[in-house]
Design a protein around this motif. Structure first.
Motif, mmCIF file in Angstrom:
data_model
loop_
_atom_site.group_PDB
_atom_site.id
_atom_site.type_symbol
_atom_site.label_atom_id
_atom_site.label_comp_id
_atom_site.label_asym_id
_atom_site.label_seq_id
_atom_site.Cartn_x
_atom_site.Cartn_y
_atom_site.Cartn_z
ATOM 1 N N ILE A 21 -79.462 36.266 110.587
ATOM 2 C CA ILE A 21 -79.561 37.299 109.236
ATOM 3 C C ILE A 21 -78.120 37.977 109.398
ATOM 4 O O ILE A 21 -77.555 37.982 107.972
ATOM 5 N N ILE A 55 -78.496 48.231 108.452
ATOM 6 C CA ILE A 55 -79.498 47.566 109.906
ATOM 7 C C ILE A 55 -80.186 48.780 109.976
ATOM 8 O O ILE A 55 -79.564 49.697 110.855
ATOM 9 N N LEU A 113 -82.431 38.261 113.534
ATOM 10 C CA LEU A 113 -81.586 39.529 113.125
ATOM 11 C C LEU A 113 -80.105 39.211 113.381
ATOM 12 O O LEU A 113 -79.661 38.777 112.795
ATOM 13 N N VAL A 128 -81.421 45.701 106.007
ATOM 14 C CA VAL A 128 -81.842 44.854 107.267
ATOM 15 C C VAL A 128 -82.984 46.170 108.243
ATOM 16 O O VAL A 128 -82.816 46.635 109.123
ATOM 17 N N ARG A 152 -75.001 39.358 99.069
ATOM 18 C CA ARG A 152 -74.668 41.232 99.833
ATOM 19 C C ARG A 152 -74.965 42.344 98.367
ATOM 20 O O ARG A 152 -74.896 42.949 98.816
ATOM 21 N N PHE A 189 -86.620 41.388 109.786
ATOM 22 C CA PHE A 189 -86.602 40.888 111.159
ATOM 23 C C PHE A 189 -87.414 40.892 111.897
ATOM 24 O O PHE A 189 -87.956 42.075 112.095
ATOM 25 N N GLY A 240 -83.452 44.047 100.742
ATOM 26 C CA GLY A 240 -83.266 44.227 101.969
ATOM 27 C C GLY A 240 -83.768 42.416 102.359
ATOM 28 O O GLY A 240 -84.806 42.007 101.800
ATOM 29 N N LEU A 241 -83.842 42.660 103.794
ATOM 30 C CA LEU A 241 -84.700 41.248 104.914
ATOM 31 C C LEU A 241 -84.737 41.917 105.591
ATOM 32 O O LEU A 241 -84.304 43.410 106.342
#
Length: 364
Positions: free
Chosen positions: A315, A259, A312, A287, A326, A306, A303-304
């Protein structure tokens, strides 16, 4: 026999007292100096005398190829006095390892001394007006910046030879684990100098605190690292004291998700995020907070994103419950990092430091 190509290397952190820890940009610059001298380029490094022990550690295994070290005081007047020893010397290139207001007087004095015909700047941060004014004295300037925002600042100021080029210099150390981890938890991590509030640790802690109990039991948050690690009541949050650079690759290979919650606080912000790319090279899905310098690295996948705590939290739940997602995101993250964010010193030397059209005026 032709003289070696020569570089006078300036780095703002190196001319300040050593604080006991080396972080991203300093580590990059030490590695760059090592690789330049290994390519038979003479490098003269100005550095504060408090770095002496660290210098011995960094260059103790360079097989006789070491930079020339000139120890200086952090007092600007004393630094300028130290430059007197260069009054009769010339280098092929002045290489500035970052932009800094503390360089303004030095850049002007070195230009007046005609210390080198060219200047190459590796810009990790946005330049101030004062820095741009001093840098303009060097008509033959090449700027290599870590992102397009910094490039635009230099172009608007009239600099022509400007490019985005940066990456992880020791990328071969960061690779995925050979076999899947067998853990009872899904391990999330935040990596960096986390004492700084703008790194966003509070956002991640809030997101983990808001997780449903059944999810909390299945995941762990690893916060690495702090000069003075805080304590949290949550049993699924673990903090770390300062990690040495050599331990970071293995630390990441024991994680499942990275993250990157860094915020843009105008004065303090990410300009690249070496930690993020290290995670991507390790095959971790990332993330990231909705900040352009972070989101551009996963615009092709990996990735993602937020924008707030609740996003978050969602996610984290998704990635905890979906191991295949993943894996898929991690594979893409590594592919993108290898293609776009690996530093090649040979490329830097051939295209920016000593390009083909470079006229060697000699050094002395």
């Amino acid at each position: 026999m032709k003289d070696k190509q020569s570089v006078l290397f300036l780095e703002k952190v190196f001319i300040r007292p050593f604080l006991g820890q080396t972080r991203g940009v300093e580590l990059f610059n030490f590695s760059l100096v090592q690789q330049l001298v290994q390519r038979d380029i003479h490098v003269c490094l100005l550095i504060h005398h408090s770095w002496k022990e660290m210098i011995g550690t960094v260059f103790h295994e360079t097989e006789g190829k070491e930079p020339e070290i000139v120890y200086v005081s952090s007092n600007p007047v004393n630094i300028l006095f130290s430059l007197n020893r260069f009054s009769c010397r010339r280098f092929n290139v002045l290489l500035a390892g970052n932009v800094a207001n503390s360089f303004i007087l030095l850049l002007s004095m070195l230009w007046m001394m005609r210390i080198a015909p060219r200047c190459v700047v590796i810009a990790h941060r946005r330049p101030s007006r004062g820095f741009l004014y001093a840098q303009k004295l060097w008509r033959d300037t090449t700027v290599v910046a870590v992102n397009s925002i910094i490039v635009n600042d230099f172009r608007k100021a009239g600099f022509r030879n400007v490019a985005v080029y940066y990456g992880i210099i020791n990328a071969d150390k960061f690779y995925p684990r050979e076999s899947p981890l067998v853990n009872e938890h899904v391990n999330f991590c935040v990596l960096g100098y986390l004492d700084s509030p703008w790194k966003g640790v509070d956002t991640v802690v809030s997101a983990f605190t808001a997780l449903p109990e059944q999810v909390k039991k299945r995941c762990m948050l690893h916060l690495a690292s702090f000069s003075h690690p805080p304590s949290f009541t949550e049993s699924n949050i673990k903090t770390y004291s300062w990690l040495s650079p050599d331990t970071v690759p293995e630390f990441l290979r024991n994680m499942d998700v990275m993250i990157v919650p860094s915020r843009d606080e105008k004065v303090m912000r990410e300009t690249f995020s070496q930690a993020m790319v290290q995670g991507m090279l390790t095959g971790l899905p990332v993330v990231v907070n909705n900040v352009p310098v972070l989101t551009e690295k996963i615009n092709n996948g990996g990735g993602l994103v937020f924008s707030n705590v609740s996003e978050l939290t969602e996610i984290i739940i998704l990635l905890t419950e979906c191991p295949e997602l993943r894996k898929r995101l991690g594979r893409m993250a590594r592919k993108v990092a290898i293609e776009r964010y690996v530093w090649n010193t040979d490329f830097f030397v051939e295209h920016y430091l000593f390009p083909k059209d470079f006229i060697d005026t000699g050094s002395s």
